[in-house]
Design an enzyme around this catalytic site. Structure first.
Site, short mmCIF file in Angstrom:
data_model
loop_
_atom_site.label_atom_id
_atom_site.label_comp_id
_atom_site.label_asym_id
_atom_site.label_seq_id
_atom_site.Cartn_x
_atom_site.Cartn_y
_atom_site.Cartn_z
CG HIS A 48 -3.77 -0.60 -2.31
ND1 HIS A 48 -4.21 0.70 -2.20
CD2 HIS A 48 -3.48 -1.01 -1.05
CE1 HIS A 48 -4.17 1.06 -0.92
NE2 HIS A 48 -3.73 0.04 -0.20
CE LYS A 90 -7.45 1.34 0.79
NZ LYS A 90 -7.01 0.39 1.80
CB SER A 120 -0.97 0.00 1.18
OG SER A 120 -0.31 -0.22 2.39
C1 LIG Z 1 -6.93 0.27 3.21
C2 LIG Z 1 -6.39 -1.08 3.52
C3 LIG Z 1 -7.01 -1.90 4.46
C4 LIG Z 1 -8.15 -1.43 5.30
O1 LIG Z 1 -9.32 -1.40 4.60
P1 LIG Z 1 -10.49 -0.45 5.11
O2 LIG Z 1 -11.68 -0.94 4.42
O3 LIG Z 1 -10.09 0.92 4.74
O4 LIG Z 1 -10.56 -0.64 6.62
C5 LIG Z 1 -6.54 -3.18 4.61
N1 LIG Z 1 -5.47 -3.62 3.93
C6 LIG Z 1 -4.81 -2.84 3.05
C7 LIG Z 1 -3.63 -3.38 2.32
C8 LIG Z 1 -5.25 -1.54 2.84
O5 LIG Z 1 -4.59 -0.75 2.00
#
Ligand SMILES: *Cc1c(COP(=O)(O)O)cnc(C)c1O
Length: 392
Positions: free
Chosen positions: A204, A236, A176
């Site tokens: 992602h 995302k 990330s």
């Molecule tokens: C954003 C993210 C999360 C968390 O997800 P949310 O739905 O925002 O709580 C988990 N793992 C990764 C790799 C992320 O980038």
């Protein structure tokens, strides 16, 4: 005795690590209003530009009219409604897994999956650059927890040799903060050779990667035997909210029975699931978004290299510019903001000490002209930063 919060906060300030929340005063889109200023947004994870898409908005509105607003209860009581169920079936089909289970956030999906699968006497092995939610899940599980070198199948294999009990190997699909891909073929075969299970959090990768947006497992052509536990998040590229775990019927039933972060929480609003059903359709079918995004990524990397910026090995919309020192990363992001560009400066402890960076993210909603503006402003700000003394 009292809590000395003031000095903790002052220390954070002094270390250039104090965090502030920019106030977004418009929808999530390339041109935003933030704290009263109009800025070009290069820090959102809305990679396909679906968070403010009219069809997704219409699906959410229709969903609210049909199903109301609140989830009302946990899934096991009376909170599991038809849109949640339909979305789970659509996500299972999308990922090519027998089942999928919907969660309200990715953080909770990760806590749920790891703590339901391993506990005392077991082993959890994680990439040292994994997302915080995965690291927290590993610690909370009570299993023996060890971190292997970033993306290093050899380092993983050494730890697998010493593992005991059920062993879960956990990695981000796309990292990330770095944007690079997990080397899944090598990691999965190391895990399988030792009878360990592989869990991939592709928050992602879903959307930008794979022919129909199926993420890193589609990119590498890996099935349920290689990756038995597949996590995706919906906040995302899907542009909505929530997360899912996809896998076998037994895996999903195990989570429903034993995963406390699944059981003891209210279901997400059903209208959000209606919105995600629509965004899933757009994500799969409208490949032009991925194609445009890939062109922007290639152009950004070419332009940034010409400026002399330190890029990372990333084929994804996450394009970090390595700065090193936290204060200089903050200064560069402040200069960009003066130039009308909003990017995040990412500092320790989110990234390792000495690797502060700008985390630039591109989306399919950006135009080529907006990307050229980013490159031009970066060039100007980068040369201004070079002229400033190190400890200004
Ligand atoms: C954003 C993210 C999360 C968390 O997800 P949310 O739905 O925002 O709580 C988990 N793992 C990764 C790799 C992320 O980038």
């Amino acid at each position: 005795m009292s809590f000395d919060l003031a000095s903790r906060l002052a220390e954070r300030h002094a270390a250039h690590l104090y965090r502030q929340r920019p106030l977004l005063e418009s929808p999530q889109q390339p041109e935003v209003r933030v704290d009263g200023e109009r800025l070009l947004n290069f820090c959102s994870n809305d990679y396909l530009g679906l968070a403010n898409h009219p069809d997704v908005i219409a699906a959410m509105r229709a969903g609210a009219e049909q199903w109301g607003v609140g989830g009302g209860a946990s899934h096991l009581v009376i909170g599991h409604s038809t849109p949640h169920h339909q979305l789970e079936e659509a996500l299972a089909h999308f990922t090519g897994r027998p089942r999928a289970l919907l969660f309200s956030t990715g953080y909770m999906a990760n806590l749920a999956a790891v703590t339901a699968l391993v506990g005392q006497g077991d082993t959890v092995l994680e990439d040292r650059l994994n997302h915080a939610s995965l690291l927290d899940a590993g610690l909370l599980s009570g299993a023996r927890f060890s971190r292997y070198l970033h993306n290093d199948a050899g380092s993983l294999a050494k730890r697998l040799d010493k593992a005991s009990g059920n062993t879960l190997v956990v990695t981000d699909g796309v990292f990330s903060m770095d944007g690079d891909l997990a080397g899944l073929p090598a990691l999965c075969s190391a895990a399988r050779a030792k009878g360990a299970w592989m869990m991939v959090d592709d928050a992602h990768g879903f959307g930008p990667l794979g022919a129909t947006g199926g993420g890193i497992v589609q990119h590498f052509g890996l099935g349920i035997d290689e990756v038995p536990v597949l996590v995706g998040t919906l906040g995302k590229a899907f542009g909505t909210a929530g997360a899912f775990v996809a896998g076998s019927d037994e895996l999903i039933e195990t989570l429903i029975q034993f995963a406390r972060p699944y059981i003891y929480t209210t279901s997400q609003p059903p209208a959000v699931a209606c919105a995600t059903l629509k965004s899933l359709q757009l994500l799969r079918e409208e490949s032009w978004r991925r194609e445009h995004l890939n062109r922007l990524i290639a152009r950004f990397r070419q332009g940034a290299a010409e400026i002399g910026l330190a890029l990372m090995d990333s084929p994804t919309p996450i394009q970090p510019v390595l700065v090193g020192d936290s204060a200089r990363a903050m200064r560069l992001s402040a200069l960009l903001r003066e130039g009308g560009i909003l990017v995040g400066a990412i500092r320790p402890p989110t990234v390792p000490a000495g690797s502060a960076r700008l985390r630039i993210t591109l989306t399919a909603a950006h135009s080529e002209a907006q990307l050229e503006r980013l490159l031009q402003t970066l060039a100007e700000c980068w040369s201004r930063l070079a002229e400033e003394p190190e400890h200004a």
